[in-house]
Each structure stands twice: as C-alpha cells, then as structure tokens.
Design a protein around this motif. Structure first.
Motif, PDB file in Angstrom:
ATOM      1  N   ALA A 186       0.825  -1.208   0.000  1.00 16.46           N
ATOM      2  CA  ALA A 186       0.000   0.000   0.000  1.00 16.46           C
ATOM      3  C   ALA A 186       0.862   1.262   0.000  1.00 16.46           C
ATOM      4  CB  ALA A 186      -0.937  -0.023   1.213  1.00 16.46           C
ATOM      5  N   VAL A 187       1.921   1.266   0.795  1.00 18.65           N
ATOM      6  CA  VAL A 187       2.808   2.435   0.832  1.00 18.65           C
ATOM      7  C   VAL A 187       3.521   2.609  -0.498  1.00 18.65           C
ATOM      8  CG1 VAL A 187       4.843   3.409   1.955  1.00 18.65           C
ATOM      9  CG2 VAL A 187       3.079   2.308   3.328  1.00 18.65           C
ATOM     10  N   LEU A 188       3.934   1.516  -1.134  1.00 17.70           N
ATOM     11  CA  LEU A 188       4.584   1.618  -2.440  1.00 17.70           C
ATOM     12  C   LEU A 188       3.622   2.147  -3.499  1.00 17.70           C
ATOM     13  CD1 LEU A 188       6.714  -1.663  -2.518  1.00 17.70           C
ATOM     14  CD2 LEU A 188       7.555   0.689  -2.367  1.00 17.70           C
ATOM     15  N   VAL A 189       2.351   1.790  -3.396  1.00 16.91           N
ATOM     16  CA  VAL A 189       1.359   2.327  -4.337  1.00 16.91           C
ATOM     17  C   VAL A 189       1.261   3.845  -4.186  1.00 16.91           C
ATOM     18  CG1 VAL A 189      -1.102   2.392  -4.898  1.00 16.91           C
ATOM     19  CG2 VAL A 189       0.034   0.210  -4.533  1.00 16.91           C
ATOM     20  N   LEU A 190       1.210   4.307  -2.950  1.00 16.57           N
ATOM     21  CA  LEU A 190       1.177   5.756  -2.726  1.00 16.57           C
ATOM     22  C   LEU A 190       2.463   6.424  -3.204  1.00 16.57           C
ATOM     23  CD1 LEU A 190      -0.466   5.903   0.812  1.00 16.57           C
ATOM     24  CD2 LEU A 190      -1.456   6.672  -1.340  1.00 16.57           C
ATOM     25  N   ALA A 191       3.614   5.769  -2.965  1.00 16.70           N
ATOM     26  CA  ALA A 191       4.888   6.342  -3.412  1.00 16.70           C
ATOM     27  C   ALA A 191       4.940   6.427  -4.938  1.00 16.70           C
ATOM     28  CB  ALA A 191       6.047   5.501  -2.883  1.00 16.70           C
ATOM     29  N   GLY A 192       4.424   5.395  -5.625  1.00 17.06           N
ATOM     30  CA  GLY A 192       4.403   5.440  -7.080  1.00 17.06           C
ATOM     31  C   GLY A 192       3.523   6.549  -7.613  1.00 17.06           C
ATOM     32  N   GLN A 193       2.368   6.751  -7.004  1.00 21.02           N
ATOM     33  CA  GLN A 193       1.496   7.840  -7.444  1.00 21.02           C
ATOM     34  C   GLN A 193       2.120   9.198  -7.150  1.00 21.02           C
ATOM     35  OE1 GLN A 193      -2.970   7.093  -6.917  1.00 21.02           O
ATOM     36  NE2 GLN A 193      -2.060   5.780  -5.319  1.00 21.02           N
ATOM     37  N   LEU A 194       2.824   9.281  -6.016  1.00 19.61           N
ATOM     38  CA  LEU A 194       3.496  10.531  -5.686  1.00 19.61           C
ATOM     39  C   LEU A 194       4.576  10.858  -6.711  1.00 19.61           C
ATOM     40  CD1 LEU A 194       3.699  12.822  -3.593  1.00 19.61           C
ATOM     41  CD2 LEU A 194       5.384  11.429  -2.373  1.00 19.61           C
ATOM     42  N   ALA A 195       5.280   9.833  -7.193  1.00 20.41           N
ATOM     43  CA  ALA A 195       6.314  10.068  -8.200  1.00 20.41           C
ATOM     44  C   ALA A 195       5.718  10.481  -9.538  1.00 20.41           C
ATOM     45  CB  ALA A 195       7.154   8.803  -8.377  1.00 20.41           C
ATOM     46  N   LEU A 196       4.500  10.022  -9.827  1.00 22.39           N
ATOM     47  CA  LEU A 196       3.861  10.343 -11.101  1.00 22.39           C
ATOM     48  C   LEU A 196       2.985  11.575 -11.039  1.00 22.39           C
ATOM     49  CD1 LEU A 196       2.804   6.729 -12.203  1.00 22.39           C
ATOM     50  CD2 LEU A 196       4.776   8.049 -13.010  1.00 22.39           C
ATOM     51  N   GLY A 209      -2.667  11.284   2.547  1.00 24.08           N
ATOM     52  CA  GLY A 209      -3.218   9.940   2.590  1.00 24.08           C
ATOM     53  C   GLY A 209      -2.444   9.010   3.490  1.00 24.08           C
ATOM     54  N   LEU A 210      -1.203   9.413   3.846  1.00 22.57           N
ATOM     55  CA  LEU A 210      -0.406   8.623   4.785  1.00 22.57           C
ATOM     56  C   LEU A 210      -0.632   9.036   6.232  1.00 22.57           C
ATOM     57  CD1 LEU A 210       3.007   8.452   2.874  1.00 22.57           C
ATOM     58  CD2 LEU A 210       1.451   6.554   3.327  1.00 22.57           C
ATOM     59  N   GLY A 211      -1.551   9.957   6.449  1.00 29.84           N
ATOM     60  CA  GLY A 211      -1.817  10.428   7.795  1.00 29.84           C
ATOM     61  C   GLY A 211      -2.333   9.321   8.695  1.00 29.84           C
ATOM     62  N   LEU A 212      -1.978   9.432   9.965  1.00 25.22           N
ATOM     63  CA  LEU A 212      -2.366   8.410  10.924  1.00 25.22           C
ATOM     64  C   LEU A 212      -3.869   8.383  11.151  1.00 25.22           C
ATOM     65  CD1 LEU A 212      -1.295   6.221  12.825  1.00 25.22           C
ATOM     66  CD2 LEU A 212      -1.078   7.970  14.602  1.00 25.22           C
ATOM     67  N   ALA A 213      -4.518   9.508  10.971  1.00 26.98           N
ATOM     68  CA  ALA A 213      -5.964   9.551  11.197  1.00 26.98           C
ATOM     69  C   ALA A 213      -6.704   8.637  10.237  1.00 26.98           C
ATOM     70  CB  ALA A 213      -6.469  10.994  11.058  1.00 26.98           C
ATOM     71  N   GLY A 217      -6.443   2.328  12.048  1.00 27.94           N
ATOM     72  CA  GLY A 217      -6.895   0.961  12.265  1.00 27.94           C
ATOM     73  C   GLY A 217      -5.926  -0.058  11.704  1.00 27.94           C
ATOM     74  N   ALA A 218      -5.478   0.164  10.459  1.00 28.83           N
ATOM     75  CA  ALA A 218      -4.553  -0.773   9.828  1.00 28.83           C
ATOM     76  C   ALA A 218      -3.206  -0.782  10.535  1.00 28.83           C
ATOM     77  CB  ALA A 218      -4.368  -0.409   8.350  1.00 28.83           C
ATOM     78  N   PRO A 292      -6.962   4.168  -3.840  1.00 26.93           N
ATOM     79  CA  PRO A 292      -5.511   3.934  -3.861  1.00 26.93           C
ATOM     80  C   PRO A 292      -4.681   5.148  -3.482  1.00 26.93           C
ATOM     81  CG  PRO A 292      -6.331   4.205  -6.089  1.00 26.93           C
ATOM     82  CD  PRO A 292      -7.535   4.228  -5.199  1.00 26.93           C
ATOM     83  N   ASP A 293      -5.321   6.270  -3.183  1.00 26.31           N
ATOM     84  CA  ASP A 293      -4.570   7.476  -2.845  1.00 26.31           C
ATOM     85  C   ASP A 293      -4.390   7.651  -1.343  1.00 26.31           C
ATOM     86  OD1 ASP A 293      -7.246   7.818  -2.437  1.00 26.31           O
ATOM     87  OD2 ASP A 293      -7.329   9.901  -3.132  1.00 26.31           O
ATOM     88  N   GLN A 294      -4.733   6.629  -0.546  1.00 24.19           N
ATOM     89  CA  GLN A 294      -4.543   6.715   0.895  1.00 24.19           C
ATOM     90  C   GLN A 294      -4.406   5.315   1.472  1.00 24.19           C
ATOM     91  OE1 GLN A 294      -8.309   8.592   1.980  1.00 24.19           O
ATOM     92  NE2 GLN A 294      -9.018   6.647   2.835  1.00 24.19           N
ATOM     93  N   LEU A 295      -3.864   5.265   2.691  1.00 25.34           N
ATOM     94  CA  LEU A 295      -3.788   3.979   3.383  1.00 25.34           C
ATOM     95  C   LEU A 295      -5.196   3.437   3.624  1.00 25.34           C
ATOM     96  CD1 LEU A 295      -1.006   4.476   6.091  1.00 25.34           C
ATOM     97  CD2 LEU A 295      -0.883   3.081   4.033  1.00 25.34           C
ATOM     98  N   PRO A 296      -5.377   2.125   3.569  1.00 22.67           N
ATOM     99  CA  PRO A 296      -6.718   1.575   3.796  1.00 22.67           C
ATOM    100  C   PRO A 296      -7.237   1.968   5.181  1.00 22.67           C
ATOM    101  CG  PRO A 296      -5.233  -0.101   2.932  1.00 22.67           C
ATOM    102  CD  PRO A 296      -4.389   1.078   3.271  1.00 22.67           C
ATOM    103  N   ASP A 297      -8.383   2.619   5.200  1.00 26.35           N
ATOM    104  CA  ASP A 297      -8.969   3.049   6.471  1.00 26.35           C
ATOM    105  C   ASP A 297      -9.791   1.903   7.052  1.00 26.35           C
ATOM    106  OD1 ASP A 297     -10.645   3.251   4.327  1.00 26.35           O
ATOM    107  OD2 ASP A 297     -11.780   4.945   5.121  1.00 26.35           O
ATOM    108  N   LEU A 298      -9.087   1.006   7.739  1.00 26.34           N
ATOM    109  CA  LEU A 298      -9.743  -0.129   8.356  1.00 26.34           C
ATOM    110  C   LEU A 298     -10.646   0.361   9.480  1.00 26.34           C
ATOM    111  CD1 LEU A 298      -9.489  -3.249   7.913  1.00 26.34           C
ATOM    112  CD2 LEU A 298      -8.023  -3.280   9.926  1.00 26.34           C
ATOM    113  N   PRO A 299     -11.942   0.066   9.425  1.00 23.55           N
ATOM    114  CA  PRO A 299     -12.845   0.549  10.476  1.00 23.55           C
ATOM    115  C   PRO A 299     -12.430   0.019  11.844  1.00 23.55           C
ATOM    116  CG  PRO A 299     -14.084  -0.277   8.596  1.00 23.55           C
ATOM    117  CD  PRO A 299     -12.661  -0.659   8.376  1.00 23.55           C
ATOM    118  N   TRP A 300     -12.652   0.828  12.861  1.00 24.15           N
ATOM    119  CA  TRP A 300     -12.240   0.429  14.196  1.00 24.15           C
ATOM    120  C   TRP A 300     -12.998  -0.804  14.683  1.00 24.15           C
ATOM    121  CZ3 TRP A 300      -8.001   1.250  16.564  1.00 24.15           C
ATOM    122  CH2 TRP A 300      -7.265   2.410  16.341  1.00 24.15           C
ATOM    123  N   GLY A 301     -14.228  -0.956  14.213  1.00 21.85           N
ATOM    124  CA  GLY A 301     -14.967  -2.154  14.600  1.00 21.85           C
ATOM    125  C   GLY A 301     -14.284  -3.421  14.121  1.00 21.85           C
TER     126      GLY A 301
END
Length: 431
Positions: A186-196, A209-213, A217-218, A292-301
C-alpha cells in the motif's frame, strides 16, 4: 542372547539388502528420488509391522519366549522406523529446496493476475496513474520476494521467515508477514502515485493519505500482529525450556500447520485467528483498490475484532500443552495370573497422561521413549497391532522390570521422546 542370535540369523537377509540399497546408488532395485524412497520405506515398514502383529516373521530362536519375541520385534521395528525417518528427512530437505522455486513462480503468477485484472477493469475507465503505481509496486514486492527466495533457497525460499524452529509453518508469523507485505504494498502504491503526480495539490493529497488519522486501524492491527509473532515465539520457547510444553521436529512444513496443532488436529485458536485476519485483509485490499490514494482506512470495529481474535490466539498458546504426569504404577496382570507384588522380570503398567507428545506418533519417535526405574533406563518396547501400536500410548506404558533393579523402594520416571521428564513415582520391588 536369543534376541541377538535371532537378529544375526533372521535379519541377515532383508536387513542386508536394505543396508546395501539404503544409499544413493542407481541400480534397478533402488528408488530414484527422495519422495519415492520415502514412500517405499514407509510401505515396507507398514508391511513389516502388520506381519509382526499377525505373529509372522518371528525367528525360531525367540518364538518360545514372549518377552524375547517382544524385545526382538521392538528392536527390529525401531531400526526400520529409523530408516523411514532418515528417508523422511531427506524428502523434507529436497522438498524445501524446491519450495523456493515454487514460491517465486506463485508470486509472479500473482503479478500476472494483477496485470490481467487491471487491464480488464481499465476497459471502461481507462488506464490511470494509480494502476501504473499498483503494478510497479507489485513488481517491486515480487522482486524482493524472489531475491529472498534465492538467498533462502535451502530453507523454503520466501517462506523461510514463517517456518518455525520445529520445521512447521508458524501461524503467528504467517499472519504478521501477510500484514507486513500488504502495508508495504500500500505504501509503495502511494509512493508510485506521488512520483507520477504532476501538480502540488495532488502531491499534498497523496502525502495526507499517509496520515495516521486515516490509517490508524490498519497500523494498529499491524503493530499488534507483529508483536504477537514475537511474543508467541518467546512464550513457546520458555515453555519448552521449562518442560511445560513438548515439541518435536517435523520432517517438513505443510500448509495445514497454519490451522492445526503439532499432531495435525484442527485448533480453534489458530483457525479463528487465520480466518478473521484473512477477512480483514480482504476488506483492506478492497478499500485500497477503491481508494488507492490513501492507506486503507480499516474501520475500528473490524480492527477490534482482529485484536480480540489475536488475544484469543495468544491465550490458546498459553493454555496448550502441559507436562506429562504419572498417576499410578501397577503390576501388569494377564488372564489367569495370580495377584502378587512387583518382582524383577514382571511387567509394570504406568498410567498417566501426556506420554506421547503431539506429532510424535511415528514409530521412530515412540522408540525413543525411556522409563527410568531406579538407576536403570528401560526403553519402552513397541508392541505392534494391525494399523498401529498398542504400546506405548499417550496414557499407558508397559515395560518390564529388569533384573538389574535392586529390590526395595525405587522411583519410576518416564522420559518422553521430546526429552521431557515426568514426576517420580515410588514403587516397591520385592525379591
């Protein structure tokens, strides 16, 4: 003396042929390949065990004595079982050597499937930078796993980090490795989009999109499963050293190790941990595909469900196992025998629990069990029956009291094939 004479006479034919063809020669009688050699050794052992169980193949020198024939059969089966174990270890090493190649093929097959899926889904919406970044990230991960497979080609390739010290797949390490690979992808996907990315606004959105908020969950699940992998290894190691858990080494890892205990029985703690973790990973992968522009926001539940599953898994690791224990020792009595105290030469029946560790049901493991009677070590005889052995079992052992045991009060102690000692139980041996 009768047993030694019988082994020199009755075992000289087939035993000599097995010794002559036990190596890696290329004559027509020898199996080609470790797998075929192991298969033939197992078939020969099973045939010999069932023949002994039916009373066939006993030399005349020991046929007149029940104790001598039992000892001769036990030693013959123990030697044959050790040959099977050697073949099994050879097959396991050959299987591990080829596992690295199979792992690399599976990884690149997954990359091809990803490319096909992206190509099919791009028919309507067109090819995007996110698809390019996803494919590039998959190539990077696949290349890293292929390099790991080459460096660890003798230990299972890319699967080497998830193989435990007992040569089985570790459930905790496998779950942690799956989450590590997914988050890295997931981080590499964001890095690739950032490069492009072309504009500063787009780059700022990707960085946010890499923010902890968004990925709290993930990240929490990743931290917990990695910590559990380290904790479980420590817990198992300490319990083994403290003789509170019995471990025997497997010939090779199997996929079923993720869901079963060392004896191959399915365990609730492992199954629920793998199933819930897999469900959470699938959900996270879908979220990554949709955003794909952010880390998967896994729900807290869902994250809490994974944490509860992980806690259950750790509790199961603390609860499993236990030290073997002797509950009672009595004189073994056959039909028609008179009741009498224990004397030298008599058979004693040791009753308890945990004498056969999980995964130690094979004959070569059973033959390593020892009963310590006073200062004398007595190997537990293998008593074959059709389809298995009636002695030893997990809760009952039958051994003779040798003549070297001095009359009086002596301690009885069982040493299992895993090297764990039971409690001492005192018995009285009379003249």
């Amino acid at each position: 003396m009768a047993v030694q004479e019988a082994r020199h006479t009755g075992g000289s034919g087939a035993g000599a042929r097995e010794t002559a063809h036990a190596g890696g020669c290329t004559c027509g009688d020898c199996p080609h390949g470790a797998r075929e050699g192991h298969r033939r050794a197992v078939a020969a052992f099973l045939s010999r065990r069932d023949a002994f169980a039916a009373g066939e193949g006993l030399p005349a020198a020991v046929a007149h004595s029940a104790s001598a024939s039992r000892q001769w059969v036990s030693e013959e089966l123990a030697q044959s079982a050790r040959a099977v174990a050697e073949r099994g270890r050879a097959e396991g090493e050959a299987w591990l050597a080829g596992l690295g190649r199979r792992t690399a093929v599976a990884v690149w097959a997954a990359v091809v499937l990803l490319l096909l899926a992206q190509a099919l889904t791009a028919v309507g919406g067109g090819w995007t930078a996110a698809r390019t970044a996803g494919l590039a990230a998959a190539l990077v991960v696949a290349g890293a796993l292929t390099a790991a497979s080459w460096f660890h080609r003798a230990r299972g390739g890319a699967l080497a980090p998830v193989i435990g010290e007992d040569n089985r797949l570790s459930t905790s390490r496998a779950v942690a490795a799956a989450w590590v690979l997914f988050v890295a992808y997931a981080v590499l996907v964001l890095a690739g989009q950032l490069a492009l990315a072309s504009g500063p606004d787009r780059r700022d959105d990707l960085v946010s999109g890499l923010g902890l908020a968004r990925g709290a969950g993930a990240v929490t699940v990743l931290a917990v499963v990695c910590g559990i992998a380290v904790l479980v290894r420590r817990v198992v190691g300490l319990r083994v050293l403290g003789q509170r858990l019995q471990k025997v080494r497997a010939d090779r890892p199997r996929a079923g190790d993720l869901l079963t205990d060392d004896a191959g029985r399915g365990t609730f703690a492992d199954i629920q941990y793998v199933v819930i973790s897999a469900v959470a990973l699938v959900f996270a992968a879908v979220r990554l595909a949709r955003r794909p522009d952010q880390l998967p926001d896994l729900p807290w539940g869902l994250a809490v469900v994974v944490l509860v599953s992980a806690a259950t898994y750790v509790a199961g690791k603390y609860a499993e196992g236990g030290r073997p224990v002797i509950l009672s020792v009595v004189r073994a009595r056959e039909a028609g025998d008179l009741d009498a105290p224990i004397r030298t030469g008599d058979d004693i029946e040791i009753r308890g629990a945990g004498f056969v560790p999980p995964g130690a049901q094979r004959a070569d493991r059973l033959s390593r069990m020892v009963v310590r009677i006073g200062a004398v070590n007595v190997h537990v005889p293998l008593v074959p029956v059709t389809g298995g052995f009636s002695n030893p079992t997990d809760d009952v052992l039958t051994v003779p009291v040798p003549a070297d045991v001095e009359p009086g009060r002596v301690d009885v102690q069982v040493v299992t094939s895993a090297g764990v000692e039971t409690n001492r139980y005192a018995i009285d041996v009379t003249d």
